[in-house]
Design a protein around this motif. Structure first.
Motif, PDB file in Angstrom:
ATOM      1  N   MET A 115       0.852  -1.160   0.000  1.00  0.00           N
ATOM      2  CA  MET A 115       0.000   0.000   0.000  1.00  0.00           C
ATOM      3  C   MET A 115       0.905   1.232   0.000  1.00  0.00           C
ATOM      4  N   TYR A 116       0.465   2.226  -0.732  1.00  0.00           N
ATOM      5  CA  TYR A 116       1.185   3.488  -0.822  1.00  0.00           C
ATOM      6  C   TYR A 116       0.244   4.621  -0.431  1.00  0.00           C
ATOM      7  N   ALA A 117       0.851   5.762  -0.109  1.00  0.00           N
ATOM      8  CA  ALA A 117       0.061   6.945   0.209  1.00  0.00           C
ATOM      9  C   ALA A 117       0.780   8.170  -0.333  1.00  0.00           C
ATOM     10  N   LYS A 118      -0.014   9.223  -0.522  1.00  0.00           N
ATOM     11  CA  LYS A 118       0.517  10.499  -1.006  1.00  0.00           C
ATOM     12  C   LYS A 118      -0.237  11.603  -0.283  1.00  0.00           C
ATOM     13  N   GLU A 119       0.510  12.606   0.147  1.00  0.00           N
ATOM     14  CA  GLU A 119      -0.108  13.749   0.805  1.00  0.00           C
ATOM     15  C   GLU A 119      -0.247  14.882  -0.198  1.00  0.00           C
ATOM     16  N   THR A 120      -1.475  15.374  -0.330  1.00  0.00           N
ATOM     17  CA  THR A 120      -1.759  16.486  -1.222  1.00  0.00           C
ATOM     18  C   THR A 120      -2.681  17.455  -0.492  1.00  0.00           C
ATOM     19  N   ASN A 121      -2.288  18.715  -0.437  1.00  0.00           N
ATOM     20  CA  ASN A 121      -3.096  19.746   0.235  1.00  0.00           C
ATOM     21  C   ASN A 121      -3.460  19.337   1.662  1.00  0.00           C
ATOM     22  N   LYS A 122      -2.481  18.812   2.395  1.00  0.00           N
ATOM     23  CA  LYS A 122      -2.619  18.397   3.794  1.00  0.00           C
ATOM     24  C   LYS A 122      -3.602  17.246   3.995  1.00  0.00           C
ATOM     25  N   LYS A 123      -3.924  16.530   2.921  1.00  0.00           N
ATOM     26  CA  LYS A 123      -4.769  15.339   3.014  1.00  0.00           C
ATOM     27  C   LYS A 123      -3.975  14.159   2.481  1.00  0.00           C
ATOM     28  N   ILE A 124      -4.090  13.046   3.187  1.00  0.00           N
ATOM     29  CA  ILE A 124      -3.358  11.840   2.793  1.00  0.00           C
ATOM     30  C   ILE A 124      -4.328  10.888   2.113  1.00  0.00           C
ATOM     31  N   LYS A 125      -3.941  10.469   0.914  1.00  0.00           N
ATOM     32  CA  LYS A 125      -4.747   9.501   0.174  1.00  0.00           C
ATOM     33  C   LYS A 125      -3.953   8.211   0.075  1.00  0.00           C
ATOM     34  N   THR A 126      -4.604   7.092   0.401  1.00  0.00           N
ATOM     35  CA  THR A 126      -3.939   5.794   0.304  1.00  0.00           C
ATOM     36  C   THR A 126      -4.328   5.101  -0.990  1.00  0.00           C
ATOM     37  N   PHE A 127      -3.423   4.260  -1.458  1.00  0.00           N
ATOM     38  CA  PHE A 127      -3.619   3.519  -2.705  1.00  0.00           C
ATOM     39  C   PHE A 127      -3.298   2.047  -2.453  1.00  0.00           C
ATOM     40  N   ASN A 128      -4.309   1.198  -2.528  1.00  0.00           N
ATOM     41  CA  ASN A 128      -4.048  -0.240  -2.435  1.00  0.00           C
ATOM     42  C   ASN A 128      -3.291  -0.707  -3.677  1.00  0.00           C
ATOM     43  N   THR A 129      -3.638  -0.122  -4.815  1.00  0.00           N
ATOM     44  CA  THR A 129      -2.895  -0.365  -6.043  1.00  0.00           C
ATOM     45  C   THR A 129      -2.608   1.000  -6.667  1.00  0.00           C
ATOM     46  N   LEU A 130      -1.422   1.139  -7.156  1.00  0.00           N
ATOM     47  CA  LEU A 130      -1.032   2.406  -7.782  1.00  0.00           C
ATOM     48  C   LEU A 130      -1.660   2.519  -9.165  1.00  0.00           C
ATOM     49  N   PRO A 131      -1.977   3.732  -9.589  1.00  0.00           N
ATOM     50  CA  PRO A 131      -2.500   3.904 -10.950  1.00  0.00           C
ATOM     51  C   PRO A 131      -1.406   3.621 -11.976  1.00  0.00           C
TER      52      PRO A 131
END
Length: 154
Positions: free
Chosen positions: A1-17
């Motif tokens: 699992m990966y995550a990315k922080e954008t505009n102070k919000k963290i979004k997780t990705f079970n699968t990367l695009p």
């Protein structure tokens, strides 16, 4: 699992695009990049600590600079039920398990009772052991005083 922080919000990705528009535009193969290349685009692995979901929950996903990944913290669950209410629920589960364990020999015992025949000793012993385990578990459960210990009992 990966995550990315954008505009102070963290979004997780079970699968990367497979496609992504970031510093570079990836028409395909974004999900095949190395961890270093993903980090350049702000994607980092997520560390999920070992935890007991019966009594703990994941909380506050934050980036840990030292580890170079996003890390969840843990929080103990709270239970609105009283100690006695939780014990009653666990006792119901223990009783249900006992009945499931007794089920394979139930018809044999019933038939022996109805016909007046002697029940085989190994079946008596097996059924007695199941009942004894239930009674021992109830005694152990009744000694518990903390909600977390009661919830973890089974």
């Amino acid at each position: 699992m990966y995550a990315k922080e954008t505009n102070k919000k963290i979004k997780t990705f079970n699968t990367l695009p497979s496609t992504y528009r970031g510093k570079k535009y990836y028409m395909t193969g974004f999900n095949l990049l190395s961890d270093n290349e993903l980090a350049d685009e702000g994607f980092y692995k997520v560390e999920v600590p070992e935890y007991d979901s019966r009594v703990q929950e994941l909380k506050d996903l934050k980036f840990n600079k030292t580890k170079g990944k996003f890390v969840y913290s843990l929080k103990n669950k709270t239970f609105p039920e009283s100690v006695s209410e939780l014990k009653s629920k666990v006792k119901e589960s223990l009783k249900a398990k006992m009945n499931i364990d007794l089920e394979p020999t139930r018809n044999i015992a019933l038939e022996a009772f109805e016909t007046g025949e002697e029940l085989a000793q190994d079946i008596k012993d097996e059924r007695d052991a199941i009942r004894k385990k239930y009674n021992d578990d109830v005694i152990a459960l009744n000694k518990l005083t903390k909600k977390l210990d009661i919830v973890k009992f089974i």
